[in-house]
Design a protein around this motif. Sequence first.
Motif, short mmCIF file in Angstrom:
data_model
loop_
_atom_site.label_atom_id
_atom_site.label_comp_id
_atom_site.label_asym_id
_atom_site.label_seq_id
_atom_site.Cartn_x
_atom_site.Cartn_y
_atom_site.Cartn_z
N MET A 1 0.84 -1.18 0.00
CA MET A 1 0.00 0.00 0.00
C MET A 1 0.88 1.23 0.00
SD MET A 1 -2.86 1.24 2.79
CE MET A 1 -1.80 2.12 3.92
N SER A 2 0.56 2.19 -0.83
CA SER A 2 1.29 3.45 -0.83
C SER A 2 0.67 4.39 0.19
CB SER A 2 1.25 4.08 -2.22
OG SER A 2 -0.04 4.60 -2.48
N ALA A 3 1.38 5.44 0.54
CA ALA A 3 0.91 6.39 1.54
C ALA A 3 -0.38 7.08 1.09
CB ALA A 3 1.98 7.42 1.85
N SER A 4 -0.59 7.19 -0.21
CA SER A 4 -1.78 7.88 -0.71
C SER A 4 -2.94 6.93 -0.99
CB SER A 4 -1.43 8.66 -1.97
OG SER A 4 -1.01 7.77 -2.98
N GLU A 5 -2.72 5.65 -0.85
CA GLU A 5 -3.76 4.65 -1.14
C GLU A 5 -4.62 4.45 0.10
OE1 GLU A 5 -3.23 0.11 -2.10
OE2 GLU A 5 -2.58 1.34 -3.79
N PRO A 6 -5.93 4.72 0.00
CA PRO A 6 -6.81 4.55 1.16
C PRO A 6 -6.87 3.10 1.63
CG PRO A 6 -7.91 5.78 -0.59
CD PRO A 6 -6.64 5.23 -1.15
N LEU A 7 -7.16 2.94 2.90
CA LEU A 7 -7.24 1.63 3.53
C LEU A 7 -8.63 1.46 4.13
CD1 LEU A 7 -5.91 -0.97 4.65
CD2 LEU A 7 -5.08 0.42 6.56
N ILE A 8 -9.24 0.32 3.88
CA ILE A 8 -10.56 0.01 4.43
C ILE A 8 -10.48 -1.31 5.17
CG2 ILE A 8 -13.01 -0.42 3.95
CD1 ILE A 8 -12.65 1.20 1.36
N PHE A 9 -10.92 -1.31 6.42
CA PHE A 9 -11.02 -2.53 7.22
C PHE A 9 -12.45 -3.01 7.14
CE2 PHE A 9 -7.49 -2.08 10.68
CZ PHE A 9 -6.53 -1.93 9.70
N LEU A 10 -12.65 -4.30 6.86
CA LEU A 10 -13.96 -4.92 6.84
C LEU A 10 -14.04 -5.89 8.01
CD1 LEU A 10 -14.19 -5.77 3.04
CD2 LEU A 10 -14.92 -3.69 4.21
N LEU A 11 -15.04 -5.72 8.86
CA LEU A 11 -15.20 -6.56 10.04
C LEU A 11 -16.48 -7.37 9.92
CD1 LEU A 11 -13.51 -3.99 10.94
CD2 LEU A 11 -14.20 -4.59 13.23
N SER A 12 -16.40 -8.64 10.31
CA SER A 12 -17.58 -9.50 10.23
C SER A 12 -17.49 -10.62 11.26
CB SER A 12 -17.68 -10.12 8.83
OG SER A 12 -18.79 -11.00 8.77
N ASP A 13 -18.66 -11.00 11.77
CA ASP A 13 -18.70 -12.19 12.63
C ASP A 13 -19.02 -13.43 11.79
OD1 ASP A 13 -21.31 -11.36 12.19
OD2 ASP A 13 -21.87 -11.28 14.30
N GLY A 14 -19.12 -13.22 10.48
CA GLY A 14 -19.29 -14.32 9.53
C GLY A 14 -18.10 -14.36 8.59
N THR A 15 -18.38 -14.50 7.30
CA THR A 15 -17.30 -14.61 6.32
C THR A 15 -16.74 -13.27 5.87
OG1 THR A 15 -18.80 -14.58 4.43
CG2 THR A 15 -18.28 -16.75 5.40
N GLY A 16 -17.52 -12.21 6.00
CA GLY A 16 -17.09 -10.89 5.54
C GLY A 16 -17.33 -10.65 4.06
N GLU A 17 -17.91 -11.63 3.39
CA GLU A 17 -18.13 -11.50 1.95
C GLU A 17 -19.12 -10.39 1.62
OE1 GLU A 17 -19.00 -15.23 0.03
OE2 GLU A 17 -17.38 -16.23 1.11
N THR A 18 -20.17 -10.24 2.42
CA THR A 18 -21.19 -9.23 2.15
C THR A 18 -20.59 -7.84 2.19
OG1 THR A 18 -22.94 -10.63 3.03
CG2 THR A 18 -23.40 -8.27 2.87
N SER A 19 -19.86 -7.53 3.25
CA SER A 19 -19.28 -6.18 3.34
C SER A 19 -18.26 -5.94 2.22
CB SER A 19 -18.66 -5.93 4.72
OG SER A 19 -17.64 -6.87 4.99
N GLU A 20 -17.52 -6.97 1.86
CA GLU A 20 -16.54 -6.81 0.78
C GLU A 20 -17.24 -6.53 -0.54
OE1 GLU A 20 -12.49 -8.76 -1.05
OE2 GLU A 20 -13.55 -9.84 0.53
N LEU A 21 -18.32 -7.24 -0.82
CA LEU A 21 -19.06 -7.02 -2.06
C LEU A 21 -19.66 -5.61 -2.11
CD1 LEU A 21 -20.85 -10.46 -2.49
CD2 LEU A 21 -19.00 -9.52 -3.91
N VAL A 22 -20.20 -5.15 -0.99
CA VAL A 22 -20.80 -3.81 -0.94
C VAL A 22 -19.73 -2.75 -1.15
CG1 VAL A 22 -21.96 -2.14 0.56
CG2 VAL A 22 -22.78 -4.49 0.45
N VAL A 23 -18.61 -2.88 -0.46
CA VAL A 23 -17.53 -1.90 -0.60
C VAL A 23 -16.99 -1.90 -2.03
CG1 VAL A 23 -15.17 -1.36 0.11
CG2 VAL A 23 -16.92 -1.80 1.84
N LYS A 24 -16.78 -3.07 -2.59
CA LYS A 24 -16.26 -3.13 -3.96
C LYS A 24 -17.27 -2.55 -4.96
CE LYS A 24 -12.81 -6.74 -3.51
NZ LYS A 24 -12.39 -8.09 -3.92
N ALA A 25 -18.55 -2.76 -4.73
CA ALA A 25 -19.57 -2.18 -5.61
C ALA A 25 -19.52 -0.65 -5.53
CB ALA A 25 -20.96 -2.69 -5.23
N ALA A 26 -19.39 -0.13 -4.32
CA ALA A 26 -19.30 1.33 -4.17
C ALA A 26 -18.03 1.86 -4.83
CB ALA A 26 -19.33 1.69 -2.69
#
Length: 79
Positions: A1-26
């Motif tokens: 990751m470069s200093a200018s590249e944003p970072l997103i943490f995805l947290l889940s008590d399951g697989t985390g696939e839903t939040s990843e799909l939503v973030v990637k869609a956005a």
Amino acid sequence: MSASEPLIFLLSDGTGETSELVVKAALSQFSGTRVEIQRYKSLQTKEQVEAILEEAHRRGAAVAYTLVNRELKKVFQER
């Protein structure tokens, strides 16, 4: 990751696939935007969530989550 590249943490008590799909869609709305995504899945304790949120704060990361467990969701409400 470069200093200018944003970072997103995805947290889940399951697989985390839903939040990843939503973030990637956005993110698809912003062509050419590079973002580092770190997925934390199968979270079970408030301590785990708190530690990840502290790390996100320290690193300036945005946070998205899909948590079903009420106790884990409460950690977000208390912050």
